[in-house]
Enzyme design. Structure first.
Site, PDB file in Angstrom:
ATOM      1  CG  ASP A  55      -1.908   1.140   1.190  1.00 21.44           C
ATOM      2  OD1 ASP A  55      -1.702   2.083   0.391  1.00 21.44           O
ATOM      3  OD2 ASP A  55      -2.884   1.099   1.960  1.00 21.44           O
ATOM      4  CE1 TYR A 145      -1.667  13.618  -9.845  1.00 26.07           C
ATOM      5  CE2 TYR A 145      -1.348  15.518 -11.276  1.00 26.07           C
ATOM      6  CZ  TYR A 145      -1.398  14.148 -11.103  1.00 26.07           C
ATOM      7  OH  TYR A 145      -1.165  13.313 -12.171  1.00 26.07           O
ATOM      8  CB  ALA A 147       3.238  20.331  -4.385  1.00 28.23           C
ATOM      9  CE  LYS A 149       1.839  12.497 -10.701  1.00 26.11           C
ATOM     10  NZ  LYS A 149       2.266  11.104 -10.925  1.00 26.11           N
TER      11      LYS A 149
HETATM   12  N1  LIG Z   1      -4.981  10.092 -16.423  1.00 27.15           N
HETATM   13  C1  LIG Z   1      -4.384  11.267 -16.634  1.00 27.15           C
HETATM   14  O1  LIG Z   1      -4.976  12.203 -17.204  1.00 27.15           O
HETATM   15  C2  LIG Z   1      -2.952  11.466 -16.195  1.00 27.15           C
HETATM   16  C3  LIG Z   1      -2.268  12.586 -16.733  1.00 27.15           C
HETATM   17  C4  LIG Z   1      -0.959  12.790 -16.340  1.00 27.15           C
HETATM   18  C5  LIG Z   1      -0.343  11.928 -15.479  1.00 27.15           C
HETATM   19  N2  LIG Z   1      -1.021  10.856 -14.964  1.00 27.15           N
HETATM   20  C6  LIG Z   1      -0.317   9.960 -14.051  1.00 27.15           C
HETATM   21  O2  LIG Z   1      -0.312   8.675 -14.618  1.00 27.15           O
HETATM   22  C7  LIG Z   1      -0.175   7.706 -13.573  1.00 27.15           C
HETATM   23  C8  LIG Z   1      -1.207   6.599 -13.812  1.00 27.15           C
HETATM   24  O3  LIG Z   1      -2.495   7.145 -13.628  1.00 27.15           O
HETATM   25  P1  LIG Z   1      -3.761   6.619 -14.459  1.00 27.15           P
HETATM   26  O4  LIG Z   1      -4.247   7.744 -15.232  1.00 27.15           O
HETATM   27  O5  LIG Z   1      -3.421   5.350 -15.107  1.00 27.15           O
HETATM   28  O6  LIG Z   1      -4.806   6.431 -13.243  1.00 27.15           O
HETATM   29  P2  LIG Z   1      -5.543   5.168 -12.626  1.00 27.15           P
HETATM   30  O7  LIG Z   1      -6.187   4.377 -13.694  1.00 27.15           O
HETATM   31  O8  LIG Z   1      -6.377   5.735 -11.538  1.00 27.15           O
HETATM   32  O9  LIG Z   1      -4.368   4.287 -12.017  1.00 27.15           O
HETATM   33  C9  LIG Z   1      -3.737   4.633 -10.810  1.00 27.15           C
HETATM   34  C10 LIG Z   1      -3.137   3.389 -10.215  1.00 27.15           C
HETATM   35  O10 LIG Z   1      -2.473   3.748  -8.988  1.00 27.15           O
HETATM   36  C11 LIG Z   1      -2.797   2.768  -8.016  1.00 27.15           C
HETATM   37  N3  LIG Z   1      -2.714   3.278  -6.656  1.00 27.15           N
HETATM   38  C12 LIG Z   1      -3.300   4.378  -6.153  1.00 27.15           C
HETATM   39  N4  LIG Z   1      -3.097   4.444  -4.831  1.00 27.15           N
HETATM   40  C13 LIG Z   1      -2.367   3.346  -4.481  1.00 27.15           C
HETATM   41  C14 LIG Z   1      -1.861   2.844  -3.269  1.00 27.15           C
HETATM   42  N5  LIG Z   1      -2.079   3.481  -2.109  1.00 27.15           N
HETATM   43  N6  LIG Z   1      -1.142   1.704  -3.277  1.00 27.15           N
HETATM   44  C15 LIG Z   1      -0.943   1.039  -4.435  1.00 27.15           C
HETATM   45  N7  LIG Z   1      -1.402   1.458  -5.625  1.00 27.15           N
HETATM   46  C16 LIG Z   1      -2.121   2.601  -5.647  1.00 27.15           C
HETATM   47  C17 LIG Z   1      -4.237   2.393  -8.332  1.00 27.15           C
HETATM   48  O11 LIG Z   1      -4.567   1.192  -7.682  1.00 27.15           O
HETATM   49  P3  LIG Z   1      -6.109   0.773  -7.460  1.00 27.15           P
HETATM   50  O12 LIG Z   1      -6.549   0.250  -8.802  1.00 27.15           O
HETATM   51  O13 LIG Z   1      -6.061  -0.241  -6.387  1.00 27.15           O
HETATM   52  O14 LIG Z   1      -6.824   2.025  -7.050  1.00 27.15           O
HETATM   53  C18 LIG Z   1      -4.184   2.317  -9.854  1.00 27.15           C
HETATM   54  O15 LIG Z   1      -3.731   1.054 -10.273  1.00 27.15           O
HETATM   55  C19 LIG Z   1      -0.359   8.461 -12.261  1.00 27.15           C
HETATM   56  O16 LIG Z   1       0.899   8.669 -11.673  1.00 27.15           O
HETATM   57  C20 LIG Z   1      -0.954   9.780 -12.702  1.00 27.15           C
HETATM   58  O17 LIG Z   1      -0.630  10.806 -11.801  1.00 27.15           O
HETATM   59  C21 LIG Z   1      -2.318  10.599 -15.335  1.00 27.15           C
END
Ligand SMILES: NC(=O)c1ccc[n+]([C@@H]2O[C@H](COP(=O)([O-])OP(=O)(O)OC[C@H]3O[C@@H](n4cnc5c(N)ncnc54)[C@H](OP(=O)(O)O)[C@@H]3O)[C@@H](O)[C@H]2O)c1
Length: 229
Positions: A55, A145, A147, A149
């Site tokens: 976690d 968020y 900050a 990143k």
């Molecule tokens: N989507 C966008 O627009 C976007 C844009 C720029 C950057 N990003 C970055 O891209 C990355 C991936 O995000 P995504 O868009 O793919 O979002 P997502 O589908 O919500 O995936 C986030 C992942 O992080 C995991 N996670 C969150 N909290 C956790 C914890 N406490 N322990 C273990 N795992 C945890 C989640 O696990 P669970 O499935 O168990 O919740 C999920 O697998 C992130 O770093 C995000 O900041 C996203």
């Protein structure tokens, strides 16, 4: 030769797209997920023993949890794709929301990278940090968020300088809005309708990360920014 990849956030979105692509190659996957329940849910998709419980929000107990997880002694790739976002102006932000974003998005990647460094040095491996365009431009309501990143970018820059001599390559990927569960949630928090077709796909971001992981030995990409066409 089959490589070993440790990917956080492989339960959905960008991490899941990347893990699926690497699984197709027959590579070894180590996928930390937040709970035993998530292990059960993801069992149909990914075989154990690759799924391990970590976690990333519980940064106080993370060092001990990582020791107990018996992560591999050789790791070719560490990809930090896990992340959380809670939009709010700083004055309206709950203290625990500020803390959880900094913990999951910054402190956990630092602790996990630190733990995996000996295993990465053995392979002259790669570390990829999935950052965000919010890591370089912080808009209103994105303070915690952004900050977290911005800190993650600094962590990557410092790590790159520290480990260059040992051969570890460090890349920061800055995606703009991507069609994932996180983006649906961001739209909800912004009070806007969500149309995933307006944004680039998780698979496209994963393809860029794959490109970074497949680079020839004599080259590295320190940073890459992705925008929708
Ligand atoms: N989507 C966008 O627009 C976007 C844009 C720029 C950057 N990003 C970055 O891209 C990355 C991936 O995000 P995504 O868009 O793919 O979002 P997502 O589908 O919500 O995936 C986030 C992942 O992080 C995991 N996670 C969150 N909290 C956790 C914890 N406490 N322990 C273990 N795992 C945890 C989640 O696990 P669970 O499935 O168990 O919740 C999920 O697998 C992130 O770093 C995000 O900041 C996203």
């Amino acid at each position: 030769m089959s490589r070993t990849h440790l990917i956080t956030g492989a339960g959905s979105g960008i991490g899941l797209a990347l893990a699926r692509a690497l699984r197709e190659r027959g590579d070894t996957l180590v996928l930390p997920v937040r709970s035993q329940e998530r292990v059960e849910e993801l069992r149909g998709e990914f075989a154990e023993p690759g799924l391990v419980v970590l976690d990333l929000a519980r940064t106080d107990s993370l060092p001990e949890a990582m020791r107990q997880a018996h992560l591999p002694g050789r790791i070719d790739t560490l990809v930090h794709a896990a992340g959380v976002v809670e939009l709010a102006r700083l004055g309206d932000s709950a203290p625990e929301a500020i803390r959880s974003q900094v913990d999951v998005n910054l402190v956990a990647p630092a602790l996990l990278t630190r733990h995996c460094l000996p295993a990465l040095r053995r392979t002259r491996g790669s570390v990829v940090f999935v950052n965000s365009t919010a890591g370089s431009v912080a808009n209103a309501a994105w303070s915690a968020y952004a900050a977290s990143k911005a800190g993650l970018r600094a962590l990557a820059d410092s790590l790159r300088a520290e480990e260059a001599e040992g051969g570890i390559r460090v890349t920061t990927v800055f995606p703009s809005r991507t069609a994932t569960r996180m983006q649906a949630r961001v739209h909800e928090q912004e009070g806007r309708d969500y149309d995933p077709d307006r944004f680039m796909s998780a698979e496209s971001v994963a393809a860029t990360i794959l490109h970074v992981l497949d680079l020839p030995e004599d080259v590295t990409i320190p940073e890459v920014t992705l925008r929708s066409r």
